[in-house]
Scaffold this motif. Structure first.
Motif, short mmCIF file in Angstrom:
data_model
loop_
_atom_site.label_atom_id
_atom_site.label_comp_id
_atom_site.label_asym_id
_atom_site.label_seq_id
_atom_site.Cartn_x
_atom_site.Cartn_y
_atom_site.Cartn_z
N GLU A 55 -8.79 -1.29 5.04
CA GLU A 55 -9.08 -2.25 6.11
C GLU A 55 -9.83 -3.43 5.49
N ARG A 56 -9.25 -4.61 5.60
CA ARG A 56 -9.86 -5.77 4.95
C ARG A 56 -11.30 -5.99 5.38
N SER A 57 -11.61 -5.82 6.65
CA SER A 57 -12.97 -6.07 7.11
C SER A 57 -13.95 -5.06 6.52
N VAL A 59 -13.56 -3.44 3.59
CA VAL A 59 -13.68 -3.77 2.17
C VAL A 59 -14.56 -5.00 2.00
N LEU A 60 -14.36 -6.00 2.84
CA LEU A 60 -15.16 -7.22 2.79
C LEU A 60 -16.65 -6.91 2.97
N ALA A 100 -4.55 0.06 -3.10
CA ALA A 100 -4.43 -1.32 -2.61
C ALA A 100 -3.04 -1.87 -2.89
N CYS A 109 -9.46 -8.80 0.09
CA CYS A 109 -10.17 -8.72 1.37
C CYS A 109 -10.55 -10.10 1.89
#
Length: 160
Positions: A22-24, A26-27, A54, A122
Motif C-alpha cells: 500500500e503506497r500510503s 510505505v510512504l 514490489a 510510494c
C-alpha cells in the motif's frame, strides 16, 4: 551471496508497512526512517523480499501508455548485497514483469539505489529529484523513462 552485518532492525509496524504494498503505508515508513537506515535494511534478505514483491505488484499499478512491446529494465542496487533487476514488457494496456535478461536489449534502463526505488514507488520522491540527486541513472530512451511515473500512477503528487 553477500551477508549484511549490523543491518538495522525495524519495528513490526515498519516491516508491515513496507511489505504491505500500500503506497500510503510505505510512504509513512519512508518518512519516518532515515534514508541510510532504510537502505541498509533493504540490503537484508527481508528487504530483498519486499523489493521482489514490489516488482510483482507493478502490473496492478500500471495505467498504460507505452508502445506495444516496449521493454524497460529496472535495476536496484543494494550494496553490499546483490542487486535486483527486472524487465517490464509494456504495452498500451498491460505490464508483464520478469527477471532481467541481459541478453535482451531494453529500450530504457533505470538504475536506482534501493532507497530511491522505494521512495519513487510510494511517491515520496519523483524521478527528476532522484536523478538530480544521483539516486537514479537512466540509459536509453530518456523520454520513455520520464513517462514512467505517469504510467504507474505516480505523477503530480499521487501520494506526496
Amino acid at each position: 551471496m553477500t551477508q549484511v552485518h549490523d543491518a538495522p532492525e525495524l519495528s513490526v509496524q515498519q516491516r508491515a508497512g513496507l511489505a504491505s504494498g500500500e503506497r500510503s503505508a510505505v510512504l509513512a515508513v519512508v518518512r519516518e526512517l532515515p534514508r541510510p537506515r532504510l537502505a541498509a535494511w533493504l540490503a537484508t534478505p527481508d528487504g530483498a523480499a519486499v523489493l521482489h514483491d514490489a516488482f510483482r505488484r507493478m502490473p496492478t499499478f500500471y495505467r498504460g501508455g507505452a508502445a506495444d512491446g516496449t521493454l524497460a529494465r529496472w535495476q536496484v542496487r543494494r550494496p553490499p548485497a546483490e542487486p535486483i533487476g527486472y524487465d517490464l514488457a509494456l504495452s498500451p494496456d498491460t505490464c508483464t514483469v520478469r527477471p532481467a535478461d541481459p541478453g535482451v536489449r531494453a529500450a530504457v534502463t533505470l538504475t536506482f539505489d534501493a532507497a530511491g526505488f522505494v521512495e519513487m514507488a510510494c511517491a515520496a520522491r519523483g524521478g527528476v529529484e532522484l536523478l538530480l540527486n544521483g539516486h537514479l541513472q537512466i540509459q536509453g530512451d530518456v523520454p520513455l523513462a520520464m513517462r514512467m511515473e505517469r504510467m504507474f500512477g505516480l505523477d503530480a503528487g499521487a501520494a506526496r
